[in-house]
Design a protein around this motif. Structure first.
Motif, mmCIF file in Angstrom:
data_model
loop_
_atom_site.group_PDB
_atom_site.id
_atom_site.type_symbol
_atom_site.label_atom_id
_atom_site.label_comp_id
_atom_site.label_asym_id
_atom_site.label_seq_id
_atom_site.Cartn_x
_atom_site.Cartn_y
_atom_site.Cartn_z
ATOM 1 N N ALA A 1 -4.426 5.221 11.308
ATOM 2 C CA ALA A 1 -4.087 4.017 12.071
ATOM 3 C C ALA A 1 -4.305 4.250 13.568
ATOM 4 C CB ALA A 1 -2.644 3.605 11.800
ATOM 5 N N ILE A 2 -3.853 5.391 14.050
ATOM 6 C CA ILE A 2 -4.027 5.695 15.473
ATOM 7 C C ILE A 2 -5.511 5.798 15.819
ATOM 8 C CG2 ILE A 2 -3.654 7.465 17.246
ATOM 9 C CD1 ILE A 2 -0.947 8.023 15.804
ATOM 10 N N GLY A 3 -6.273 6.474 14.967
ATOM 11 C CA GLY A 3 -7.708 6.617 15.214
ATOM 12 C C GLY A 3 -8.439 5.289 15.182
ATOM 13 N N VAL B 1 -14.999 -4.893 12.901
ATOM 14 C CA VAL B 1 -14.203 -5.538 11.853
ATOM 15 C C VAL B 1 -13.717 -4.510 10.842
ATOM 16 C CG1 VAL B 1 -14.346 -7.126 9.894
ATOM 17 C CG2 VAL B 1 -15.202 -7.825 12.125
ATOM 18 N N LEU B 2 -14.567 -3.571 10.443
ATOM 19 C CA LEU B 2 -14.145 -2.532 9.499
ATOM 20 C C LEU B 2 -13.041 -1.657 10.083
ATOM 21 C CD1 LEU B 2 -17.529 -1.465 7.919
ATOM 22 C CD2 LEU B 2 -15.660 -2.691 6.822
ATOM 23 N N ALA B 3 -13.175 -1.279 11.343
ATOM 24 C CA ALA B 3 -12.135 -0.474 11.987
ATOM 25 C C ALA B 3 -10.831 -1.247 12.090
ATOM 26 C CB ALA B 3 -12.604 -0.028 13.369
ATOM 27 N N LEU B 4 -10.921 -2.525 12.405
ATOM 28 C CA LEU B 4 -9.724 -3.360 12.495
ATOM 29 C C LEU B 4 -9.041 -3.490 11.138
ATOM 30 C CD1 LEU B 4 -7.927 -5.164 14.231
ATOM 31 C CD2 LEU B 4 -9.435 -7.067 13.653
ATOM 32 N N MET B 5 -9.827 -3.716 10.092
ATOM 33 C CA MET B 5 -9.247 -3.831 8.748
ATOM 34 C C MET B 5 -8.588 -2.520 8.325
ATOM 35 S SD MET B 5 -12.070 -6.246 6.787
ATOM 36 C CE MET B 5 -12.057 -5.191 5.404
ATOM 37 N N TYR B 6 -9.250 -1.398 8.583
ATOM 38 C CA TYR B 6 -8.679 -0.106 8.211
ATOM 39 C C TYR B 6 -7.408 0.179 9.007
ATOM 40 C CZ TYR B 6 -8.429 4.692 6.682
ATOM 41 O OH TYR B 6 -8.001 5.854 6.118
ATOM 42 N N GLY B 7 -7.414 -0.160 10.282
ATOM 43 C CA GLY B 7 -6.216 0.038 11.099
ATOM 44 C C GLY B 7 -5.056 -0.823 10.637
ATOM 45 N N LEU B 8 -5.337 -2.075 10.276
ATOM 46 C CA LEU B 8 -4.270 -2.962 9.796
ATOM 47 C C LEU B 8 -3.737 -2.510 8.442
ATOM 48 C CD1 LEU B 8 -5.661 -6.451 10.854
ATOM 49 C CD2 LEU B 8 -3.758 -5.179 11.864
ATOM 50 N N SER C 1 -3.791 0.553 7.228
ATOM 51 C CA SER C 1 -3.031 1.788 7.453
ATOM 52 C C SER C 1 -1.656 1.482 8.041
ATOM 53 C CB SER C 1 -3.802 2.719 8.399
ATOM 54 O OG SER C 1 -5.010 3.116 7.834
ATOM 55 N N SER C 2 -1.605 0.560 8.982
ATOM 56 C CA SER C 2 -0.319 0.169 9.584
ATOM 57 C C SER C 2 0.586 -0.481 8.556
ATOM 58 C CB SER C 2 -0.554 -0.784 10.750
ATOM 59 O OG SER C 2 -1.314 -0.171 11.732
ATOM 60 N N TRP C 3 0.024 -1.328 7.701
ATOM 61 C CA TRP C 3 0.831 -1.956 6.651
ATOM 62 C C TRP C 3 1.385 -0.906 5.701
ATOM 63 C CZ3 TRP C 3 -0.094 -1.891 1.370
ATOM 64 C CH2 TRP C 3 0.818 -2.635 0.610
ATOM 65 N N ALA C 4 0.578 0.077 5.312
ATOM 66 C CA ALA C 4 1.046 1.136 4.409
ATOM 67 C C ALA C 4 2.193 1.914 5.051
ATOM 68 C CB ALA C 4 -0.106 2.064 4.041
ATOM 69 N N TRP D 1 4.243 0.845 7.425
ATOM 70 C CA TRP D 1 5.414 -0.040 7.506
ATOM 71 C C TRP D 1 6.102 -0.152 6.146
ATOM 72 C CZ3 TRP D 1 6.032 -4.860 5.091
ATOM 73 C CH2 TRP D 1 7.181 -5.540 5.458
ATOM 74 N N SER D 2 5.331 -0.329 5.095
ATOM 75 C CA SER D 2 5.894 -0.512 3.765
ATOM 76 C C SER D 2 6.645 0.736 3.292
ATOM 77 C CB SER D 2 4.772 -0.859 2.787
ATOM 78 O OG SER D 2 5.260 -1.014 1.493
ATOM 79 N N VAL D 3 6.052 1.893 3.466
ATOM 80 C CA VAL D 3 6.693 3.131 3.028
ATOM 81 C C VAL D 3 7.920 3.435 3.885
ATOM 82 C CG1 VAL D 3 6.368 5.625 2.880
ATOM 83 C CG2 VAL D 3 4.633 4.096 1.985
ATOM 84 N N THR D 4 7.827 3.199 5.186
ATOM 85 C CA THR D 4 8.961 3.460 6.071
ATOM 86 C C THR D 4 10.123 2.526 5.752
ATOM 87 O OG1 THR D 4 7.458 4.217 7.791
ATOM 88 C CG2 THR D 4 9.683 3.615 8.471
ATOM 89 N N LYS D 5 9.816 1.260 5.488
ATOM 90 C CA LYS D 5 10.867 0.306 5.125
ATOM 91 C C LYS D 5 11.559 0.746 3.834
ATOM 92 C CE LYS D 5 9.980 -3.555 3.144
ATOM 93 N NZ LYS D 5 9.577 -4.863 2.690
ATOM 94 N N GLY D 6 10.787 1.197 2.859
ATOM 95 C CA GLY D 6 11.369 1.668 1.606
ATOM 96 C C GLY D 6 12.167 2.943 1.776
ATOM 97 N N TYR D 7 11.757 3.798 2.690
ATOM 98 C CA TYR D 7 12.461 5.054 2.913
ATOM 99 C C TYR D 7 13.787 4.850 3.645
ATOM 100 C CZ TYR D 7 13.314 9.848 4.400
ATOM 101 O OH TYR D 7 13.892 11.072 4.626
ATOM 102 N N LEU D 8 13.847 3.883 4.526
ATOM 103 C CA LEU D 8 15.042 3.668 5.343
ATOM 104 C C LEU D 8 16.044 2.688 4.729
ATOM 105 C CD1 LEU D 8 13.375 3.495 8.865
ATOM 106 C CD2 LEU D 8 14.532 5.435 7.789
#
Length: 138
Positions: free
Chosen positions: A77-79, A109-116, A118-121, A123-130
């Motif tokens: 996501a950072i990259g 567009v590909l970089a934007l989709m991959y970044g979004l 990755s960010s969603w993944a 967010w989803s895992v962090t929300k489930g962990y907390l």
């Protein structure tokens, strides 16, 4: 038991106790399935908002899943967003190395989709962990 016009049969939801019409397949109050067949399908269990289904359908993420997701998707996501920022900056300043406009937009567009994604993944895992209502023995 058959219903007549004077005494309609009501189905009681086993999760919240709400009386529902006999033709309903989901509870009007908590949206949980009312029949045994529907309650076993993953879609019905995932869309029910009753407290009986809330914990089993969205359990707390294990620490290994949390840290694995952050180690994999964090740098991705950072990259991706670093690439996008650099691409836009070089485009604004006129130092872009890509002459083909279609190619440059496709890469962006590909970089934007991959970044979004990755960010969603993350967010989803962090929300489930907390989650606060999780089992402390996990």
């Amino acid at each position: 038991m058959m219903a007549d016009d004077k005494h309609p049969v009501k189905l009681l939801c086993v999760r919240c106790g709400h009386a529902n019409d006999e033709r309903d397949s989901r509870c009007e109050s908590c949206r949980s399935p009312l029949d045994a067949f529907a309650s076993g399908t993953p879609w019905e269990m995932g869309t029910a908002t009753g407290s009986a289904y809330a914990t089993p359908t969205s359990p707390r993420s294990k620490p290994i899943i949390f840290w694995g997701a952050w180690l994999y998707f964090g740098p991705s996501a950072i990259g991706a967003f670093y690439f996008i920022a650099g691409f836009i900056l070089s485009w604004i300043t006129g130092e872009s190395r890509m002459e083909n406009l279609t190619e440059s937009h496709a890469v962006l567009v590909l970089a934007l989709m991959y970044g979004l994604l990755s960010s969603w993944a993350l967010w989803s895992v962090t929300k489930g962990y907390l989650k606060k209502n999780s089992d402390p023995t996990d």
